[in-house]
Design a protein around this motif. Structure first.
Motif, PDB file in Angstrom:
ATOM      1  N   GLN A 149      46.683   6.123 -48.656  1.00 36.45           N
ATOM      2  CA  GLN A 149      47.799   5.533 -48.186  1.00 36.45           C
ATOM      3  C   GLN A 149      47.835   5.992 -46.506  1.00 36.45           C
ATOM      4  OE1 GLN A 149      50.661   7.074 -51.897  1.00 36.45           O
ATOM      5  NE2 GLN A 149      51.168   7.442 -49.607  1.00 36.45           N
ATOM      6  N   GLY A 150      48.582   5.095 -45.837  1.00 33.86           N
ATOM      7  CA  GLY A 150      48.309   5.654 -44.371  1.00 33.86           C
ATOM      8  C   GLY A 150      49.222   6.961 -43.764  1.00 33.86           C
ATOM      9  N   SER A 151      50.261   7.040 -44.673  1.00 30.70           N
ATOM     10  CA  SER A 151      50.997   8.169 -44.257  1.00 30.70           C
ATOM     11  C   SER A 151      51.477   8.711 -45.689  1.00 30.70           C
ATOM     12  CB  SER A 151      52.034   7.918 -43.378  1.00 30.70           C
ATOM     13  OG  SER A 151      52.923   7.094 -43.849  1.00 30.70           O
ATOM     14  N   VAL A 152      52.376  10.035 -45.624  1.00 31.13           N
ATOM     15  CA  VAL A 152      52.636  10.467 -46.835  1.00 31.13           C
ATOM     16  C   VAL A 152      53.899  11.471 -46.226  1.00 31.13           C
ATOM     17  CG1 VAL A 152      50.435  10.898 -47.866  1.00 31.13           C
ATOM     18  CG2 VAL A 152      51.385  12.735 -46.767  1.00 31.13           C
ATOM     19  N   THR A 153      54.593  12.062 -47.115  1.00 30.84           N
ATOM     20  CA  THR A 153      55.798  12.641 -46.757  1.00 30.84           C
ATOM     21  C   THR A 153      55.455  14.164 -47.507  1.00 30.84           C
ATOM     22  OG1 THR A 153      56.902  12.383 -48.965  1.00 30.84           O
ATOM     23  CG2 THR A 153      57.299  10.681 -47.208  1.00 30.84           C
ATOM     24  N   PHE A 154      56.268  15.059 -47.130  1.00 28.87           N
ATOM     25  CA  PHE A 154      56.140  16.249 -47.797  1.00 28.87           C
ATOM     26  C   PHE A 154      56.455  16.313 -49.082  1.00 28.87           C
ATOM     27  CE2 PHE A 154      56.949  18.291 -43.434  1.00 28.87           C
ATOM     28  CZ  PHE A 154      55.713  18.973 -43.237  1.00 28.87           C
ATOM     29  N   GLU A 155      57.371  15.862 -49.605  1.00 28.33           N
ATOM     30  CA  GLU A 155      57.534  15.400 -51.101  1.00 28.33           C
ATOM     31  C   GLU A 155      56.606  15.013 -51.974  1.00 28.33           C
ATOM     32  OE1 GLU A 155      60.169  15.964 -54.296  1.00 28.33           O
ATOM     33  OE2 GLU A 155      60.627  16.303 -52.374  1.00 28.33           O
ATOM     34  N   GLN A 156      55.480  14.209 -51.291  1.00 25.07           N
ATOM     35  CA  GLN A 156      54.581  13.575 -52.054  1.00 25.07           C
ATOM     36  C   GLN A 156      53.353  14.651 -52.143  1.00 25.07           C
ATOM     37  OE1 GLN A 156      54.350   9.964 -49.509  1.00 25.07           O
ATOM     38  NE2 GLN A 156      53.929   9.007 -51.317  1.00 25.07           N
TER      39      GLN A 156
ATOM     40  N   TRP B 208      55.068  27.236 -38.311  1.00 27.59           N
ATOM     41  CA  TRP B 208      54.880  26.045 -39.108  1.00 27.59           C
ATOM     42  C   TRP B 208      54.835  26.665 -40.297  1.00 27.59           C
ATOM     43  CZ3 TRP B 208      54.777  21.148 -37.645  1.00 27.59           C
ATOM     44  CH2 TRP B 208      54.691  20.931 -36.339  1.00 27.59           C
ATOM     45  N   THR B 209      54.542  28.012 -40.711  1.00 25.18           N
ATOM     46  CA  THR B 209      54.747  28.593 -42.124  1.00 25.18           C
ATOM     47  C   THR B 209      56.105  28.069 -42.731  1.00 25.18           C
ATOM     48  OG1 THR B 209      53.139  30.406 -41.332  1.00 25.18           O
ATOM     49  CG2 THR B 209      54.384  30.637 -43.215  1.00 25.18           C
ATOM     50  N   ASP B 210      56.838  28.324 -41.879  1.00 25.53           N
ATOM     51  CA  ASP B 210      58.279  27.986 -42.633  1.00 25.53           C
ATOM     52  C   ASP B 210      58.352  26.663 -42.979  1.00 25.53           C
ATOM     53  OD1 ASP B 210      59.135  30.603 -42.429  1.00 25.53           O
ATOM     54  OD2 ASP B 210      60.126  30.307 -40.540  1.00 25.53           O
ATOM     55  N   VAL B 211      57.724  25.617 -42.179  1.00 25.18           N
ATOM     56  CA  VAL B 211      57.857  24.292 -42.358  1.00 25.18           C
ATOM     57  C   VAL B 211      57.007  23.842 -43.690  1.00 25.18           C
ATOM     58  CG1 VAL B 211      57.130  21.882 -41.577  1.00 25.18           C
ATOM     59  CG2 VAL B 211      57.998  23.631 -39.996  1.00 25.18           C
ATOM     60  N   ILE B 212      56.013  24.133 -43.911  1.00 25.02           N
ATOM     61  CA  ILE B 212      55.099  23.877 -44.907  1.00 25.02           C
ATOM     62  C   ILE B 212      55.624  24.598 -46.464  1.00 25.02           C
ATOM     63  CG2 ILE B 212      53.054  23.343 -43.622  1.00 25.02           C
ATOM     64  CD1 ILE B 212      51.568  26.087 -44.461  1.00 25.02           C
ATOM     65  N   GLN B 213      56.052  25.624 -46.147  1.00 26.88           N
ATOM     66  CA  GLN B 213      56.480  26.522 -47.327  1.00 26.88           C
ATOM     67  C   GLN B 213      57.883  25.995 -47.751  1.00 26.88           C
ATOM     68  OE1 GLN B 213      54.072  30.802 -47.191  1.00 26.88           O
ATOM     69  NE2 GLN B 213      56.343  30.646 -46.756  1.00 26.88           N
ATOM     70  N   GLY B 214      58.623  25.536 -46.770  1.00 23.64           N
ATOM     71  CA  GLY B 214      60.031  25.418 -46.965  1.00 23.64           C
ATOM     72  C   GLY B 214      60.076  23.656 -47.488  1.00 23.64           C
ATOM     73  N   LYS B 215      59.159  22.865 -47.148  1.00 16.81           N
ATOM     74  CA  LYS B 215      59.207  21.538 -47.399  1.00 16.81           C
ATOM     75  C   LYS B 215      58.430  20.957 -48.268  1.00 16.81           C
ATOM     76  CE  LYS B 215      62.716  21.027 -44.352  1.00 16.81           C
ATOM     77  NZ  LYS B 215      63.828  20.630 -44.614  1.00 16.81           N
ATOM     78  N   ILE B 216      57.474  21.423 -48.866  1.00 16.16           N
ATOM     79  CA  ILE B 216      56.557  20.969 -49.954  1.00 16.16           C
ATOM     80  C   ILE B 216      57.048  21.568 -51.353  1.00 16.16           C
ATOM     81  CG2 ILE B 216      54.154  20.634 -50.593  1.00 16.16           C
ATOM     82  CD1 ILE B 216      53.261  21.125 -47.751  1.00 16.16           C
ATOM     83  N   PRO B 217      57.556  20.915 -51.994  1.00 21.73           N
ATOM     84  CA  PRO B 217      57.849  21.611 -53.372  1.00 21.73           C
ATOM     85  C   PRO B 217      56.751  21.899 -54.153  1.00 21.73           C
ATOM     86  CG  PRO B 217      58.881  19.350 -52.847  1.00 21.73           C
ATOM     87  CD  PRO B 217      58.031  19.434 -51.790  1.00 21.73           C
ATOM     88  N   ASN B 218      56.931  23.134 -54.694  1.00 19.43           N
ATOM     89  CA  ASN B 218      56.131  23.761 -55.786  1.00 19.43           C
ATOM     90  C   ASN B 218      54.593  23.791 -55.452  1.00 19.43           C
ATOM     91  OD1 ASN B 218      58.159  23.900 -57.730  1.00 19.43           O
ATOM     92  ND2 ASN B 218      57.858  21.541 -58.306  1.00 19.43           N
ATOM     93  N   ALA B 219      54.533  23.964 -53.920  1.00 14.89           N
ATOM     94  CA  ALA B 219      53.036  24.123 -53.301  1.00 14.89           C
ATOM     95  C   ALA B 219      52.703  25.603 -53.369  1.00 14.89           C
ATOM     96  CB  ALA B 219      52.960  23.675 -51.950  1.00 14.89           C
ATOM     97  N   LYS B 220      51.339  25.781 -53.362  1.00 16.57           N
ATOM     98  CA  LYS B 220      50.573  27.003 -53.359  1.00 16.57           C
ATOM     99  C   LYS B 220      49.837  26.945 -52.142  1.00 16.57           C
ATOM    100  CE  LYS B 220      50.245  27.859 -58.379  1.00 16.57           C
ATOM    101  NZ  LYS B 220      50.964  26.783 -58.903  1.00 16.57           N
ATOM    102  N   PHE B 221      49.664  28.372 -51.713  1.00 18.16           N
ATOM    103  CA  PHE B 221      48.909  28.372 -50.235  1.00 18.16           C
ATOM    104  C   PHE B 221      48.100  29.387 -50.248  1.00 18.16           C
ATOM    105  CE2 PHE B 221      53.210  26.454 -49.501  1.00 18.16           C
ATOM    106  CZ  PHE B 221      53.049  25.430 -48.863  1.00 18.16           C
TER     107      PHE B 221
ATOM    108  N   ILE C 218      51.905  12.874 -41.532  1.00 17.10           N
ATOM    109  CA  ILE C 218      52.888  13.304 -42.356  1.00 17.10           C
ATOM    110  C   ILE C 218      54.310  12.706 -41.540  1.00 17.10           C
ATOM    111  CG2 ILE C 218      54.329  15.147 -43.201  1.00 17.10           C
ATOM    112  CD1 ILE C 218      51.663  16.796 -43.205  1.00 17.10           C
ATOM    113  N   GLU C 219      55.017  11.854 -42.380  1.00 19.14           N
ATOM    114  CA  GLU C 219      56.210  10.932 -42.004  1.00 19.14           C
ATOM    115  C   GLU C 219      57.339  11.805 -41.522  1.00 19.14           C
ATOM    116  OE1 GLU C 219      57.249   7.886 -44.836  1.00 19.14           O
ATOM    117  OE2 GLU C 219      55.275   6.737 -44.748  1.00 19.14           O
ATOM    118  N   ASP C 220      57.526  13.019 -42.163  1.00 20.32           N
ATOM    119  CA  ASP C 220      58.787  13.732 -42.035  1.00 20.32           C
ATOM    120  C   ASP C 220      59.036  13.985 -40.543  1.00 20.32           C
ATOM    121  OD1 ASP C 220      59.519  14.886 -45.030  1.00 20.32           O
ATOM    122  OD2 ASP C 220      57.580  14.190 -44.698  1.00 20.32           O
ATOM    123  N   ASP C 221      60.196  14.030 -40.043  1.00 22.18           N
ATOM    124  CA  ASP C 221      60.352  14.189 -38.909  1.00 22.18           C
ATOM    125  C   ASP C 221      60.074  15.698 -38.268  1.00 22.18           C
ATOM    126  OD1 ASP C 221      61.488  11.970 -38.330  1.00 22.18           O
ATOM    127  OD2 ASP C 221      63.659  12.474 -38.432  1.00 22.18           O
TER     128      ASP C 221
END
Length: 288
Positions: A172-179, A194-207, A252-255
């Motif tokens: 894909q050309g771009s993705v959302t955090f949801e994807q 940036w930690t709060d962004v990725i942890q807060g916006k990507i559902p059920n992700a592991k880091f 990543i498309e999200d603002d």
């Protein structure tokens, strides 16, 4: 005035529970620690210990004294570090940031007489840091509102996710955090806000957080874990290496995946900061 070493001994006893354990941690003999605790009782004119035949414990006053001792020692340590930072800020430009990107841009310019705080600040009172002259300049993702402070635009940092070329999302050309939900990401530990962004916006992700750049590179090159970069990453000597062949950078498309940064400083320091800010802004423009 109570000497710091007596407070440290009391705190150690409260933490480790016995004279022997506290003395061992402090590198003292047990008799020396015992003398110190008796001296502290004498100076406070308060009984701090219950002394039994085979055991010594803190009284309620002793517990309270140990808790207050921790507070006093913390204040004393802050006093020393605050004075040292103030002195340093008078001799050279000292800068801290809420994220590593702005510091990567600044470091690439190789400007003289600039000291950068390597450890990223965690939700501090930015205005207070400037007013107390703990730093010459702080970098945040919003302008600071105070009549004694100027905030100027530095540049924008945009987040990209690097995905294995064998995944459907990589086409894909771009993705959302949801994807990106449910994926496991390889991440450098010290990425600030940036930690709060990725942890807060990507559902059920592991880091999988890595403290060391070399470890990060090793795992990145011998795994298929996705990882993040930004438009600034190309300037980081630790991260500019060629991506492995099976990774595809995807926007990543999200603002919120784009962050605007501002340099803030005391108006009284403007003449010292202006040349640095201008070079900083120019360096950021060249990235894009």
């Amino acid at each position: 005035m109570i000497d710091n070493y007596l407070l440290e001994e009391l705190v150690a006893f409260k933490k480790y529970g016995t004279l022997a354990a506290a003395a061992d941690q402090l590198g003292l003999s047990q008799p020396a620690l015992t003398r110190g605790m008796k001296k502290l009782e004498t100076e406070l004119e308060v009984q701090l210990f219950n002394r039994g035949a085979n055991r010594i414990t803190l009284t309620k006053a002793g517990i309270f004294a140990a808790e207050r001792a921790e507070d006093v020692l913390s204040v004393n340590r802050s006093y020393v570090s605050d004075i040292q930072r103030f002195d340093k800020s008078q001799r050279e430009l000292t800068i801290c940031s809420a994220a590593p990107g702005p510091l990567i841009v600044l470091d690439s310019l190789k400007l003289p007489k600039i000291s950068v705080e390597e450890k990223l600040a965690e939700r501090p009172n930015w205005i207070e840091l400037l007013l107390k002259e703990q730093y010459s300049c702080v970098v945040t993702n919003y302008p600071l509102k105070d009549k004694r402070i100027d905030s100027v635009y530095l540049g924008k940092e945009r987040l990209t996710v690097n995905l294995s070329g064998f995944t459907d999302l990589a086409s894909q050309g771009s993705v959302t955090f949801e994807q990106l939900s449910d994926l496991t990401f390889l991440v450098l530990r010290d990425i600030g806000i940036w930690t709060d962004v990725i942890q807060g916006k990507i559902p059920n992700a592991k880091f999988l957080y890595q403290d060391n750049h070399e470890n990060f590179e090793e795992i990145k090159n011998y795994s298929v874990f996705p990882f993040f970069t930004t438009n600034v990453s190309k300037l980081d000597p630790c991260l500019h290496k060629e991506l492995v062949n099976d990774r595809v950078p995807i926007k990543i498309e999200d603002d919120i995946a784009e962050m605007t940064f501002y340099a803030s400083f005391l108006k009284s320091n403007r003449s010292r900061l202006e040349p640095v800010i201008e070079a900083w802004q120019d360096g950021w423009i060249r990235i894009d």
